[in-house]
Design a protein around this motif. Structure first.
Motif, PDB file in Angstrom:
ATOM      1  N   VAL A 483     -35.925  45.713 -18.449  1.00 41.03           N
ATOM      2  CA  VAL A 483     -34.541  45.600 -18.892  1.00 41.03           C
ATOM      3  C   VAL A 483     -33.367  44.449 -17.745  1.00 41.03           C
ATOM      4  O   VAL A 483     -33.065  44.017 -18.218  1.00 41.03           O
ATOM      5  CB  VAL A 483     -33.237  46.536 -17.921  1.00 41.03           C
ATOM      6  N   ALA A 484     -33.556  44.242 -16.406  1.00 41.97           N
ATOM      7  CA  ALA A 484     -32.598  43.305 -15.436  1.00 41.97           C
ATOM      8  C   ALA A 484     -33.304  42.150 -16.340  1.00 41.97           C
ATOM      9  O   ALA A 484     -31.688  41.356 -15.715  1.00 41.97           O
ATOM     10  CB  ALA A 484     -32.923  43.573 -13.606  1.00 41.97           C
ATOM     11  N   LEU A 485     -34.205  41.384 -16.244  1.00 48.22           N
ATOM     12  CA  LEU A 485     -34.652  40.767 -16.550  1.00 48.22           C
ATOM     13  C   LEU A 485     -33.690  39.917 -17.721  1.00 48.22           C
ATOM     14  O   LEU A 485     -33.353  38.981 -17.444  1.00 48.22           O
ATOM     15  CB  LEU A 485     -36.160  40.328 -17.056  1.00 48.22           C
ATOM     16  N   LEU A 486     -33.641  40.186 -19.291  1.00 50.44           N
ATOM     17  CA  LEU A 486     -33.019  40.451 -20.314  1.00 50.44           C
ATOM     18  C   LEU A 486     -31.587  40.817 -19.842  1.00 50.44           C
ATOM     19  O   LEU A 486     -31.016  39.806 -20.703  1.00 50.44           O
ATOM     20  CB  LEU A 486     -33.567  41.569 -21.174  1.00 50.44           C
ATOM     21  N   ALA A 487     -31.395  41.547 -19.018  1.00 53.51           N
ATOM     22  CA  ALA A 487     -29.571  41.652 -19.340  1.00 53.51           C
ATOM     23  C   ALA A 487     -29.438  39.697 -17.978  1.00 53.51           C
ATOM     24  O   ALA A 487     -28.466  39.449 -18.440  1.00 53.51           O
ATOM     25  CB  ALA A 487     -29.658  42.632 -18.077  1.00 53.51           C
ATOM     26  N   GLN A 488     -29.924  39.724 -17.451  1.00 53.53           N
ATOM     27  CA  GLN A 488     -29.847  38.299 -16.109  1.00 53.53           C
ATOM     28  C   GLN A 488     -29.711  37.648 -17.139  1.00 53.53           C
ATOM     29  O   GLN A 488     -29.080  36.434 -17.669  1.00 53.53           O
ATOM     30  CB  GLN A 488     -30.824  38.489 -15.629  1.00 53.53           C
ATOM     31  N   TRP A 489     -30.807  37.197 -18.871  1.00 51.91           N
ATOM     32  CA  TRP A 489     -30.630  36.178 -19.336  1.00 51.91           C
ATOM     33  C   TRP A 489     -29.611  36.544 -20.262  1.00 51.91           C
ATOM     34  O   TRP A 489     -29.305  35.193 -20.417  1.00 51.91           O
ATOM     35  CB  TRP A 489     -32.135  36.676 -20.640  1.00 51.91           C
ATOM     36  N   LEU A 490     -29.178  37.174 -20.743  1.00 51.46           N
ATOM     37  CA  LEU A 490     -27.902  36.782 -21.592  1.00 51.46           C
ATOM     38  C   LEU A 490     -26.676  37.363 -20.629  1.00 51.46           C
ATOM     39  O   LEU A 490     -25.478  36.645 -21.597  1.00 51.46           O
ATOM     40  CB  LEU A 490     -28.632  38.750 -22.212  1.00 51.46           C
ATOM     41  N   ILE A 491     -27.049  37.399 -19.388  1.00 49.80           N
ATOM     42  CA  ILE A 491     -25.767  36.946 -18.801  1.00 49.80           C
ATOM     43  C   ILE A 491     -25.466  35.201 -18.631  1.00 49.80           C
ATOM     44  O   ILE A 491     -24.025  34.894 -18.709  1.00 49.80           O
ATOM     45  CB  ILE A 491     -25.161  37.279 -17.232  1.00 49.80           C
ATOM     46  N   ASP A 492     -26.700  35.790 -18.744  1.00 48.42           N
ATOM     47  CA  ASP A 492     -26.974  33.940 -17.351  1.00 48.42           C
ATOM     48  C   ASP A 492     -26.544  32.959 -19.507  1.00 48.42           C
ATOM     49  O   ASP A 492     -25.693  31.547 -19.320  1.00 48.42           O
ATOM     50  CB  ASP A 492     -28.155  33.335 -17.976  1.00 48.42           C
ATOM     51  N   ARG A 493     -26.439  33.202 -21.094  1.00 47.32           N
ATOM     52  CA  ARG A 493     -25.822  32.787 -21.768  1.00 47.32           C
ATOM     53  C   ARG A 493     -25.497  32.450 -22.289  1.00 47.32           C
ATOM     54  O   ARG A 493     -24.451  31.997 -22.563  1.00 47.32           O
ATOM     55  CB  ARG A 493     -27.244  33.637 -23.924  1.00 47.32           C
ATOM     56  N   THR A 494     -24.415  33.821 -21.938  1.00 52.33           N
ATOM     57  CA  THR A 494     -22.339  33.924 -21.927  1.00 52.33           C
ATOM     58  C   THR A 494     -21.503  32.750 -20.521  1.00 52.33           C
ATOM     59  O   THR A 494     -21.076  32.239 -21.287  1.00 52.33           O
ATOM     60  CB  THR A 494     -21.981  35.026 -21.941  1.00 52.33           C
ATOM     61  N   GLU A 495     -22.613  32.319 -19.385  1.00 47.53           N
ATOM     62  CA  GLU A 495     -21.900  31.722 -18.798  1.00 47.53           C
ATOM     63  C   GLU A 495     -22.038  30.607 -19.195  1.00 47.53           C
ATOM     64  O   GLU A 495     -21.673  29.057 -18.949  1.00 47.53           O
ATOM     65  CB  GLU A 495     -22.835  31.804 -16.970  1.00 47.53           C
ATOM     66  N   LYS A 496     -23.157  29.863 -20.413  1.00 42.08           N
ATOM     67  CA  LYS A 496     -23.944  28.029 -20.646  1.00 42.08           C
ATOM     68  C   LYS A 496     -22.348  28.113 -21.104  1.00 42.08           C
ATOM     69  O   LYS A 496     -22.649  26.781 -21.421  1.00 42.08           O
ATOM     70  CB  LYS A 496     -24.684  28.410 -20.922  1.00 42.08           C
TER      71      LYS A 496
END
Length: 496
Positions: A483-496
């Motif tokens: 969960v934490a990995l996937l959530a962080q990956w999504l956060i990173d997508r919004t910041e890119k």
């Protein structure tokens, strides 16, 4: 127990709370907060260090009750280990141990200064988020089918404040949302298989969608899947009285015309192995074989709770794999939704057989920007990486790099395994387009190779979480990864 989190702005020696939490390094060096407590308490911490009662060993805890000169009723001193080698993983560990110690004390709340400790390369927002997630993880208790132990005997630890400035608010908000996703995943995976079956997962998904305006839910039953041609998925579920479901959640947080990201998770709610029956010892743990489904659903919950400005779909193929007169057999040839045929050599290699149809359907239905699947797929991955890292496979170097970076940031790490075409020949079959297993060698990789045959033209990555989704043994529980990995990956997508 669901912890409530907040930020605090106070001095450790004067804050009114049942307990303050401070840290001490192995060499007796006090953190700034511990030094303030020690000064106010006339050297109470240093005396314990000198006597050896506080040794600073990483994760060790000592409680000082009502020290003179300190407003708090208790001071929990947590060992930090060596200052020279203090890193992100150690930071997570000491926060877990601190929360465990707090949970054993007769108090309802505490204020922690551990998030004020310097962690190389990490800012205050990261420290608060990581500390909160570690604390929530430690505070989790499974209660769904267990009677309360000693109810009402003492106060229950329920809220934790972190001494940090307003710059950490984003991290705290993210932690609250991700913690909810992790708890969702852990609770779902911990439930016994007589409760958590494919229909139950579908009901939980539907209930979540009904409670959130931007979320929709579609559930396909076995009749609808038969009409569409889910030949591989349906074969796996034939031996069970609990019929399969395909569950699709859709979150619309981005622009209407923006393609979504997609998660796909293996949802085998109990895996007996089918005709290729598993050994009896440890078979009870096969209720965790829907850990991939739990993980992607938890990642979805986290994204919705954070209100991320993107579109996301979460697809869960869910079945039970049981032996029965109608079970699929070794030697059967299945026609998948993609039209490719599969020779079944082992019915216990069932996860890839339900995922392949789900991957095909997800790609056809949503045309996603990227597909990430998560599955407790192979024992071979456990042998290769143990319980520490999830196996990551992808033919897309950029996507693999994104996921590896997300795992490092979230302390939910993965390790990339090769997905070279050299391995594909192990799946050769005389009687079908390919077989469902590739032999004894490189089992995790050949499973990834199998799935790759259903993702042509897709930006896709596979996470084998067989080693990381739960802790083994009679007292082992679901971990909530990835969960934490996937959530962080999504956060990173919004910041890119």
């Amino acid at each position: 127990m669901t912890l409530q989190f907040s930020l605090a702005s106070a001095h450790p020696e004067t804050v009114e709370t049942p307990c303050v939490v401070v840290g001490v390094y192995e060499n007796g060096l006090l953190t700034s907060a511990a030094a303030r407590i020690d000064s106010a308490a006339d050297g109470a911490i240093k005396r314990q260090v000198e006597s050896g009662d506080i040794n600073g060993k990483a994760g060790s805890t000592t409680v000082l009750f009502a020290p003179a000169g300190v407003t708090a009723q208790r001071v929990l001193v947590v060992g930090l280990g060596s200052q020279k080698t203090f890193d992100a993983a150690r930071f997570q560990k000491v926060n877990i141990e601190a929360a465990r110690a707090l949970g054993g004390l007769p108090l309802e709340s505490a204020v922690s200064w551990l998030a004020d400790i310097d962690v190389p390369g990490r800012d205050a927002s990261w420290r608060v988020r990581t500390a909160a997630l570690a604390s929530d993880y430690a505070a989790y208790r499974y209660t769904a089918t267990v009677k309360p132990r000693n109810p009402g005997k003492q106060p229950q630890f329920a809220s934790l404040a972190f001494a940090a400035g307003a710059e950490a608010q984003t991290g705290l908000d993210q932690a609250v949302a991700i913690a909810e996703g992790v708890r969702f995943a852990r609770e779902l995976a911990n439930l016994p298989p007589n409760i958590c079956n494919p229909v139950y997962i579908a009901e939980q998904a539907k209930a979540f969608a009904d409670a959130h305006d931007k979320v929709g839910c579609l559930v396909l039953d076995e009749v609808e899947m038969e009409k569409l041609g889910f030949g591989s998925l349906l074969a796996v579920g034939r031996g069970s009285a609990n019929k399969p479901r395909l569950i699709a959640l859709e979150y619309r947080g981005g622009a209407e015309d923006e393609k979504p990201y997609a998660f796909v998770g293996k949802g085998v709610t109990f895996d007996a192995g089918g005709i290729s029956l598993k050994p009896g010892p440890g078979m009870d743990e096969m209720k965790f074989d829907m850990g991939g489904a739990a993980g992607v659903l938890g990642g979805f919950v986290s994204a919705v709770k954070m209100g991320l400005p993107l579109n996301l779909v979460c697809v869960v193929p869910s079945v039970e794999n049981m032996p029965d007169g109608d079970s699929y057999r070794p030697g059967d040839v299945l026609t998948s939704l993609s039209g490719q045929t599969i020779e079944v050599l082992n019915t216990d290699a069932e996860g890839r057989l339900i995922l392949c149809d789900a991957l095909t359907w997800t790609a056809q239905t949503f045309q996603p920007r990227a597909i990430i699947d998560a599955a407790t797929l192979t024992g071979a991955c456990v042998i290769a990486l143990g319980k520490h890292a999830s196996g990551l496979m992808s033919k897309h170097d950029d996507l693999a790099a994104e996921l590896l970076a997300a795992g490092e940031a979230a302390l939910d790490r993965a390790w990339r395994l090769p997905l070279w075409d050299d391995y594909q020949v192990q799946l050769d079959s005389t009687f079908a387009d390919f077989a469902n297993i590739g032999g004894k060698s490189a089992g995790a990789i050949t499973a990834g190779c199998f799935l790759s045959r259903f993702t042509d033209g897709q930006r896709w990555a596979h996470l084998d979480i067989a080693g990381t989704a739960w802790d083994e043994g009679r007292k082992g529980m679901a971990t909530g990864r990835p969960v934490a990995l996937l959530a962080q990956w999504l956060i990173d997508r919004t910041e890119k």
